[in-house]
Structure formats: structure tokens, C-alpha cells
Design an enzyme around this catalytic site. Structure first.
Site, PDB file in Angstrom:
ATOM      1  CG  HIS A   1       1.422  -5.652   0.392  1.00 38.22           C
ATOM      2  ND1 HIS A   1       0.048  -5.613   0.295  1.00 38.22           N
ATOM      3  CD2 HIS A   1       1.716  -6.794   1.047  1.00 38.22           C
ATOM      4  CE1 HIS A   1      -0.468  -6.684   0.890  1.00 38.22           C
ATOM      5  NE2 HIS A   1       0.533  -7.422   1.349  1.00 38.22           N
TER       6      HIS A   1
ATOM      7  CE  LYS B   1      -4.804   8.334  -1.482  1.00 36.77           C
ATOM      8  NZ  LYS B   1      -4.929   7.014  -2.022  1.00 36.77           N
ATOM      9  NE  ARG B   2       1.380   6.693   7.273  1.00 35.45           N
ATOM     10  CZ  ARG B   2       2.100   5.955   8.103  1.00 35.45           C
ATOM     11  NH1 ARG B   2       1.553   4.930   8.717  1.00 35.45           N
ATOM     12  NH2 ARG B   2       3.354   6.253   8.353  1.00 35.45           N
TER      13      ARG B   2
ATOM     14  CE  LYS C   1       0.299   6.128   0.270  1.00 34.54           C
ATOM     15  NZ  LYS C   1      -0.583   5.039  -0.218  1.00 34.54           N
TER      16      LYS C   1
ATOM     17  CB  THR D   1      -7.745  -0.907  -0.051  1.00 34.76           C
ATOM     18  OG1 THR D   1      -6.882  -0.284   0.914  1.00 34.76           O
ATOM     19  CG2 THR D   1      -7.116  -2.201  -0.523  1.00 34.76           C
TER      20      THR D   1
ATOM     21  CE  LYS E   1     -10.773   0.259   2.894  1.00 30.48           C
ATOM     22  NZ  LYS E   1      -9.522   0.512   3.608  1.00 30.48           N
TER      23      LYS E   1
HETATM   24  C1  26Q Z   1       9.261  -2.365   6.727  1.00 30.85           C
HETATM   25  C2  26Q Z   1      10.453  -2.507   7.443  1.00 30.85           C
HETATM   26  C3  26Q Z   1      10.666  -1.800   8.610  1.00 30.85           C
HETATM   27  C4  26Q Z   1       9.670  -0.956   9.073  1.00 30.85           C
HETATM   28  C5  26Q Z   1       8.486  -0.813   8.383  1.00 30.85           C
HETATM   29  C6  26Q Z   1       8.288  -1.509   7.204  1.00 30.85           C
HETATM   30  C7  26Q Z   1       7.010  -1.382   6.462  1.00 30.85           C
HETATM   31  C8  26Q Z   1       5.801  -1.322   7.149  1.00 30.85           C
HETATM   32  C9  26Q Z   1       4.617  -1.186   6.480  1.00 30.85           C
HETATM   33  C10 26Q Z   1       6.967  -1.315   5.079  1.00 30.85           C
HETATM   34  C11 26Q Z   1       5.745  -1.202   4.404  1.00 30.85           C
HETATM   35  C12 26Q Z   1       4.552  -1.132   5.111  1.00 30.85           C
HETATM   36  C13 26Q Z   1       3.235  -1.007   4.483  1.00 30.85           C
HETATM   37  C14 26Q Z   1       3.002  -1.018   3.194  1.00 30.85           C
HETATM   38  C15 26Q Z   1       1.648  -0.827   2.658  1.00 30.85           C
HETATM   39  O1  26Q Z   1       0.716  -0.535   3.373  1.00 30.85           O
HETATM   40  N1  26Q Z   1       1.475  -1.006   1.352  1.00 30.85           N
HETATM   41  C16 26Q Z   1       0.163  -0.842   0.732  1.00 30.85           C
HETATM   42  O2  26Q Z   1      -0.482  -2.095   0.716  1.00 30.85           O
HETATM   43  C17 26Q Z   1      -1.812  -1.988   0.268  1.00 30.85           C
HETATM   44  C18 26Q Z   1      -2.456  -3.342   0.386  1.00 30.85           C
HETATM   45  O3  26Q Z   1      -1.966  -4.210  -0.583  1.00 30.85           O
HETATM   46  C19 26Q Z   1      -1.865  -1.442  -1.152  1.00 30.85           C
HETATM   47  O4  26Q Z   1      -3.209  -1.233  -1.495  1.00 30.85           O
HETATM   48  C20 26Q Z   1      -1.097  -0.123  -1.254  1.00 30.85           C
HETATM   49  O5  26Q Z   1      -1.034   0.279  -2.598  1.00 30.85           O
HETATM   50  C21 26Q Z   1       0.290  -0.301  -0.677  1.00 30.85           C
HETATM   51  O6  26Q Z   1       0.977   0.944  -0.657  1.00 30.85           O
END
Ligand code: 26Q
Length: 818
Positions: free
Chosen positions: A366, A557-558, A563, A665, A669
Site C-alpha cells: 500500500h 484524509k489523514r 497529500k 479511496t 467515494k
Molecule cells: C507500520 C508500522 C508501524 C506502525 C504503523 C505502521 C503503518 C500503519 C498503517 C503503516 C501504514 C499504515 C497505513 C497505510 C495506508 O493507509 N495506506 C493507504 O492505503 C490505501 C488503501 O490501499 C490507499 O488508497 C492509500 O493511497 C494509501 O496511502
């Protein structure tokens, strides 16, 4: 008149029967009568009534999968951002309208009651919400599937804005109990950490096997939540693990009078599933995180292998009966754990175990952001999971042998393929582990997948060229259209009939209504009502009044630098300045909405939130732009808020630096709810443009290739800023304290970053972005044209359904029937 949805779905009960059942549930399950029932009690009673019907389907679905020996999908994800479940379950099983009438007859408003349900935020953002949409779509397209994750006691934090700053508060979503979950104490598994590995040798001195002797042990206890598919045909299971001490009370300590010390183990064990890591773009690298990853990976694999063995008697047939999916690298340790179970617990040799493991797993990537790619120090891994580290070394030896013996790889390439990063502190690369342990590795948009092949996984792709494939993300149209936008759903049904309810790609029939003035008026009226709902929310919560006839421009979004909320805020400042300098021009009234959480440790993201609030405060108070420009930061963006904001948007901001947003995503929406997109050629925006057509989307800015080229060939942001009077002026307003008179230097470092490097190309894209916004104004001023484009967006977004995505996974990755 549009017929009620429930009549077209499962006409299982009439409102009178349901009302009687609600009263029964209130009395016998909640233990109250109507005179003392709180709204919360009505919620619990209502859910209980519908839940009974869900359970009937649940048991039937589970039994059928078993009897028919169907291949199952196991979706392993550290995040499931499911939000509220009441509307989802009631509507999918076809009882929403009848329940509304039933509750009304008892003097209760269903919307009020539904608003009391806590929003289950067991995820950070896109990746977690995708897992939730996928669960709903797998039930809908009739795939036997289990989701596996962690039952965090505290999910994503609640965000408050205090004096413009983000403040994080714990969200106790389980405080009132959770009527959707079923504790399964009997489904619990031991999870070990630490200790050492013993080698068992046979009498003739041959190594027979390895036995891991962990020193710490905790229990993982299952909690099951039913996941109802559209029309209730299939109900799947989301199984979340909660940690518990094996000996909750240390009896020796307790008997010695140390009653607090006796609970030490229990507190420590329970800390494992206490809280979600609130970072979505940096790998935190903390021990507790690795413990969480192993905790849910091993519990899930023990559960899966036990189920498989009891049904089929032989573990090596696992790949024929189970597809295990890794949602990013967070469960990647499962690759080593399945190898351990095969070899150490079931006596399978390495080669056979490795072959079966690869045929079982698939992995979705991702993100390409280097700081988000997980890796763990070898020393930490060795201390917590010594046997897994040995297995990783053995896998690595095998992979490097394949690479070397092919003769096609340089030493540099070999070192990038290695599961162990050398040089400095040695680290285990979880992305490489997930890649080599899977038969399929997919990206989440066409562009992202190509970039994966060219960047992070270039060498592994050369070694295993058939593994990388694309599965463009999707969203469930049930939650994101039917439930959250009943107004739009209603006029679409009147226009094109009901087929799109079962197959959202049938929305293409709406295309010809773009040219139908009467339909466009209905559409505008629905949009207006949705905007009024948002305006009421904002006025009630924040005391900010916004005019629903203005253009609603939304970025939710975050908060992350890539972004580029900053680009949007700077453009707002430039617009503000121009309206003040040229009040005589024909400005289009606009409200800019922002929402999103910043990782608590992400300094610049928190500063961007403060800037949005500082700028909003000045703009909203200034009489010279009154009625023309407003800015609102809506606190605590979450799934429930998205359900209000998506339907209310005219303009969707998808403005990431090209090449950095894997898919997005939210973009889908918004489109499905009839907003036009202003965006870069990034992630799934590229494919949205192809589907909706160039005239129905506003694209601006550098492409991913151009960004790479500029970065490589010495990009000079200072020269770009100097060449743009509008950008220079906006930046100088911010940096001289126009929006922060109490602390004029507050944004010095943040803006300094733009002059020194500007990694995210804010300056490079500014003029193109601002010009495109004026283009947006022009189209907005011609309502029929605007709404024709909006209708075409709705008509052409059907392909972005997660049903389509899931069917592709089923056919091209999992090899399961549907
Ligand atoms: C990793 C290690 C330790 C702590 C946290 C994490 C961690 C947690 C969550 C790393 C990444 C995430 C989340 C990533 C994320 O949400 N990515 C998004 O995924 C969506 C679904 O595929 C995409 O549409 C977005 O573009 C992408 O940013």
C-alpha cells in the site's frame, strides 16, 4: 413513488412484529421497560432483534462452506476501520425501513438511536477502511472469508481541536459493551515470545527438528463479529483477537498479600491488544508493535491450520483450501510462522513447507514511501522471535541461491534482494519477506503497481517477474451510496430502476440523464439537502455558519505532507488576498472544508492543522470576504463523519504529489456521490480520469515521471516561488504572521521547507493548481454544465466498486469460486 428498499430485498418481517420483538428484547435482554429505557437501551434492543436474523444466516453460511469443502479466504489485517455497523447490517439484510417504522410506532427515531452507536475505529485510514469494504464485498459476492485482526480496546484516538491545535484523547468504543461481537473463550491460542531454540537430534546424531522454548506466554482470545453481505445472502466472520494472561492472578504473590503485584502479568499481557498504533505512514519501530504483529499472526495461523486439519486431516493440502492474504507487511511475520508450524509442529521438510507457504500467501503493498516500509532490528527479532529469525535466514539462503545461480544479478542487486539489510544496524526487511513468501504481490492502482516494479521491488521483480500484478482499489457502494446518500439513491432508482442496487456498474444507465434538465434539478436538490445537513452539523458543533448554496470544496484524509493539505491552504490564502484586492470581480462563493488526523508524533502534520485553523479564523472573521470565502476544519474525521461529508461535496480535493498516493479511496467515494475531482495524475485518479472522461475531472500538475525528473535534475523551489507573484504573496502573508499574530514565527520552519528542497513539489504545482481552481469557478458558475458533469461522475464510478476489486482478487489471486 420509490418502493421501500426492504420490500425489494428480504421481506422477512412486518413492522408490527418487529415492534413486538423490540419490546421483548428491551425487557428480556436489556432488562428494562419502556418507561426507563434510555436511547442507548433502544439501540441495544433494536440491534438484538436484527442480530437474531443475521445469526441464522451466519450459521447457514458457515455450515455451507464446511459441507461444500469450499476454499476459504483469510484476510489478515492489523486494521479494520469498520465504523458503525447498525445501518450496514439492517440495510443489507433488508430491515432498515421496517425497523424505522417499528421504532417510530414506539416513539423512537431510528436516526437518533443509530447515531449513538460507537464508531469502531480499529484503523488509521485508507488501508483499514479498504479491509472493511473488502469484508463487506466478500460477503456480498458470496466468498467464504474470515477477516483476522486485533480487538484493540482503544482504536484510533479522538481528535479535539483546542486553540487550533490537535489534541488526542482515548476513544473508549467498548464502554457500553458491543452487541455485535461474540466472545469465543473456547477459541483461544497461546502466543510465545523470547526464550531459545533447542535442536533435537536422533540417536545417530542427525538433526531431527527444532523446538522453540519461549519464556513469555500470553493467550489470544477470539471475538467474532458477523459481516452481512448485500441482501443478507452470506454472512462472514471478522475474528479479532484479544490478549489475556494465561494465569491472570499470580497466586503466590496474591497469597503473600501482594494483591497489586499479583496482577502484574495480567496487566502486561492485556497491554498487547490495548491500543492501535496511530501512525499511518511511518513505521514506528517499537517492540510492542512487533509483538502485536506476531500476536495476531500466530493466533490466526493456529486457528486456520487447526480448522484445516480437523476438516482435511493433512496440512500440506492447505494451499488448495485456504488463501491467506497479507494486508501490507504488518502480518508478514506470518510467512515465517507458517513455515515454523509446518516444520517444527508437523514435521514437514523445508522444501515442501516453502512450496506450500508460497502457494498459500498473497501480499498487497500500500505504500512506496521509504519511511513507511517496515524493517526490524535483527537483535530485537532475535530476542522476541529467535526461531523465526532462524527460519528467515534459511529462506534468505534459498532466495539468494536462486538469484546468484541465475547469473543475472550484480552484488548490489543481491544485497537489495536480501531479507537482511546490512550496513549499519542489521535489519529484517518485512517487504522482502512478504514478497518472497507469496505467489502474488499486488499494488492498489495501475500507476502504483508500475512504480512498484520500477522502484522498491525492481530487483525482486526481475527475479520473480510473474508475481507483481495490479488490483485497483474499490469501495462498497452499500455504505458509500445506498446508506449514506438515500436521497441520491432514490432519484437514481426512479430514473434507471433497481438493477444498480445489485450491480453498481449498471449506473452507466444514468449517463443519458446528464442531459436531462429535470433530472439535473432533482440531483441539485438532493445535493443541496446533503449540504444543508453538513452545514447544520458544522453550525451545531463549531458555531460556524456556512451557506449551502456556496461551492463545497472538501479535503478529508489523514494529514500528511505528501497529500499536500498545505497546497490547498496556501491557495486559500492566495484567493483570500485576491478577493480583498479585487472585490469588484465576479467571485464564486466557496467553503473550503478540511478534516483529518495527524499522527501524534508527526510535527509538521500537526502544524498544518494549526495553520488551517489559524487561516480559517482570520478569513471567517473578515467582513471583506463575507459570503465569498469560508474555511472550516472539521474535528475528529472518522467513518461516520465521512458518511455525512462525502454526499455533501461539490469538489473533491485529491492533490497529492504525483507518484506518492498509492491509490486513494476517498476520491472514489466523492465521485460516486457526485462531486467533481480536482486532482493530480496520482494513484487511482489516473483511472478515474479514464472512466469519467477528461471533461469531467480537473487534472493539474506534474506527472509522476516529471516529479522524478525534477528531483533528479536539481529542482530549485526558490526560483519557482520568485517567479510566482501569487505564491510569493501568500507565503509572505503566512510568514509575516498575518494568521499568527500571537507567534509570527510559528510557520517559519514549515515554510522554510518549501524554499529548501520542497520535496513534495508544493511550489512547482502551485500556479497550475490555482489556475485550475479558477477553471472550477467558471464551470461552477454554469450550473447546468456543472451538474451534467456531476451526474456523469456518478454514472461512471461503478467500476470503482469493491465488488469488482474482490472478484479480481478471487479469480486472479485466490483461485476461489464466486
Ligand atoms: C507500520 C508500522 C508501524 C506502525 C504503523 C505502521 C503503518 C500503519 C498503517 C503503516 C501504514 C499504515 C497505513 C497505510 C495506508 O493507509 N495506506 C493507504 O492505503 C490505501 C488503501 O490501499 C490507499 O488508497 C492509500 O493511497 C494509501 O496511502
Amino acid at each position: 413513488m420509490t418502493p421501500k428498499l426492504s420490500r425489494t430485498i428480504l421481506a422477512t418481517s412486518d413492522p408490527e412484529t418487529l415492534a413486538a420483538e423490540i419490546l421483548r428484547a428491551l425487557k428480556y435482554r436489556v432488562g428494562k421497560d419502556t418507561t426507563v429505557a434510555t436511547p442507548y437501551d433502544w439501540l441495544t434492543a433494536s440491534i438484538n432483534v436484527v442480530r437474531d436474523r443475521v445469526i441464522d444466516q451466519w450459521i447457514r453460511s458457515t455450515k455451507e462452506a464446511y459441507d461444500e469443502k469450499e476454499k476459504r479466504v483469510y484476510y489478515l489485517s492489523l486494521e479494520f476501520l469498520i465504523g458503525r455497523l447498525m445501518r450496514d447490517a439492517f440495510s443489507n439484510i433488508g430491515l432498515w425501513d421496517d425497523m424505522r417504522v417499528a421504532l417510530k410506532s414506539l416513539g423512537v427515531e431510528i436516526d437518533v438511536v443509530a447515531g449513538l452507536e460507537p464508531d469502531a475505529a480499529l484503523g488509521n485510514g485508507g488501508l483499514g477502511r479498504l479491509a472493511a469494504c473488502f469484508m463487506e464485498s466478500m460477503a456480498t459476492v458470496d466468498i467464504p472469508a474470515h477477516g483476522y485482526g486485533i480487538r484493540y480496546q482503544n482504536g484510533m484516538f479522538r481528535q479535539e481541536i483546542s486553540d487550533g491545535w490537535q489534541v488526542e484523547l482515548p476513544e473508549n468504543w467498548l464502554d457500553h459493551g458491543n452487541p455485535w461481537e461474540f466472545e469465543r473463550r473456547e477459541r483461544s491460542f497461546e502466543v510465545g515470545y523470547g526464550g531459545h531454540v533447542e535442536s533435537v537430534t536422533s540417536k545417530d546424531g542427525r538433526l531431527e527438528k527444532h523446538v522453540w522454548k519461549p519464556v513469555e506466554r500470553v493467550l489470544a482470545v477470539a471475538y467474532d463479529t458477523p459481516v452481512v453481505g448485500w441482501r443478507g445472502t452470506r454472512v462472514n466472520t471478522l475474528r479479532l483477537w484479544s490478549s489475556m494472561a494465561i494465569d491472570p492472578i499470580l497466586l503466590d504473590a496474591f497469597n503473600a498479600g501482594d494483591h497489586i503485584g499479583a496482577l502484574r502479568e495480567s496487566n502486561k499481557a492485556e497491554a498487547l491488544s490495548r491500543v492501535l498504533y496511530p501512525a499511518d505512514s511511518t513505521a514506528a519501530g517499537q517492540e510492542l508493535r512487533l509483538r502485536q504483529e506476531y500476536f495476531f499472526s500466530t493466533a490466526s495461523l493456529q486457528d486456520i491450520t487447526q480448522r484445516h486439519l480437523s476438516q482435511f486431516g493433512d496440512l500440506l493440502s492447505l494451499p488448495d483450501q485456504a488463501a491467506i492474504h497479507l494486508n501490507d507487511t504488518h502480518p508478514a511475520v506470518a510467512v515465517a510462522e507458517l513455515m515454523r508450524l509446518f516444520m517444527d509442529e508437523h514435521g514437514v521438510d523445508f522444501d515442501q513447507a516453502w512450496d506450500a507457504t508460497k502457494r498459500t500467501f498473497a501480499y498487497t503493498n500500500h505504500t512506496l514511501l521509504p519511511e513507511a516500509l517496515e524493517s526490524w532490528p535483527v537483535a530485537l527479532f532475535d530476542r522476541l522471535l529467535p526461531r523465526h529469525l532462524q527460519i528467515i535466514y534459511a529462506i534468505n539462503a534459498q532466495v539468494l541461491l536462486e538469484a546468484r545461480s541465475s547469473g543475472h544479478f550484480s552484488d548490489e542487486q543481491i544485497s537489495r534482494i536480501s531479507l537482511i539489510q546490512e550496513g549499519g544496524e542489521r535489519r529484517v526487511r518485512m517487504g522482502n519477506l512478504a514478497f518472497v513468501g507469496s505467489h502474488s504481490i499486488n499494488g492498489v492502482s495501475a500507476l502504483h503497481t508500475e512504480l512498484m516494479k520500477e522502484t522498491v521491488f525492481a530487483d525482486l521483480h526481475q527475479l520473480y517477474p510473474d508475481r507483481i500484478n495490479n488490483k485497483t482499489n474499490g469501495i462498497t457502494p452499500r455504505r458509500w451510496l445506498i446508506q449514506s446518500n438515500p436521497g441520491l439513491t432514490g432519484i437514481v432508482r426512479d430514473a434507471i430502476g433497481d438493477k444498480f442496487l445489485d450491480d453498481v456498474e449498471e449506473l452507466t444507465a444514468l449517463d443519458k440523464f446528464a442531459g436531462d434538465a429535470a433530472f439535473r434539478e432533482q440531483f441539485a436538490a438532493v445535493k443541496r439537502a446533503n449540504k444543508e445537513r453538513l452545514a447544520n452539523y458544522v453550525s451545531g458543533r463549531l458555531g460556524v455558519k456556512v451557506d449551502p448554496s456556496a461551492l463545497f470544496d472538501i479535503q478529508i484524509k489523514r494529514i500528511h505532507e505528501y497529500k499536500r493539505q498545505l497546497l490547498n491552504i496556501i491557495e486559500a490564502v492566495a484567493l483570500y488576498d485576491q478577493i480583498r484586492s479585487h472585490p469588484e470581480r465576479d467571485w464564486m462563493p466557496r467553503v473550503k472544508f478540511f478534516g483529518g488526523k495527524a499522527a501524534p508524533s508527526y510535527h509538521n502534520a500537526k502544524l498544518i492543522i494549526k495553520l488551517a485553523n489559524d487561516v480559517a479564523k482570520v478569513i471567517n472573521r473578515d467582513p471583506s470576504v463575507r459570503g465569498l470565502l469560508k474555511m472550516v476544519f472539521v474535528p475528529n474525521y472518522n467513518v461516520s463523519l465521512a458518511e455525512i461529508m462525502m454526499p455533501a461535496a461539490d469538489l473533491s480535493e485529491q492533490i497529492s504529489t504525483a507518484g506518492m498516493e498509492a491509490s486513494g479511496t476517498g476520491n472514489m467515494k466523492f465521485g460516486l456521490n457526485g462531486a467533481l475531482t480536482i486532482g493530480t495524475l496520482d494513484g487511482a485518479n489516473v483511472e478515474m480520469k479514464e472512466h469519467v472522461g477528461d471533461e469531467n475531472i480537473f487534472i493539474f500538475g506534474l506527472t509522476a515521471n516529471q516529479v522524478a525528473e525534477r528531483r533528479a535534475n536539481g529542482y530549485n523551489p526558490r526560483a519557482v516561488i520568485d517567479a510566482s507573484p501569487d505564491l510569493s504573496q501568500a507565503l509572505s502573508m503566512i510568514s509575516t504572521g498575518v494568521f499568527s499574530p500571537d507567534d509570527p514565527n510559528r510557520y517559519r520552519d514549515l515554510l522554510g521547507g518549501l524554499y529548501e528542497g520542497d520535496w513534495f513539489m508544493v511550489a512547482a504545482d502551485f500556479d497550475a493548481y490555482a489556475a485550475t481552481q479558477r477553471e472550477v469557478d467558471k464551470v461552477w458558475s454554469d450550473s447546468p454544465d456543472w451538474y451534467a458533469r456531476a451526474v456523469r461522475n456518478v454514472a461512471r464510478m461503478g467500476w470503482f466498486s469493491s465488488d469488482r476489486t474482490i472478484r479480481q482478487y478471487a479469480k486472479e489471486i485466490w483461485n476461489v469460486a464466486q
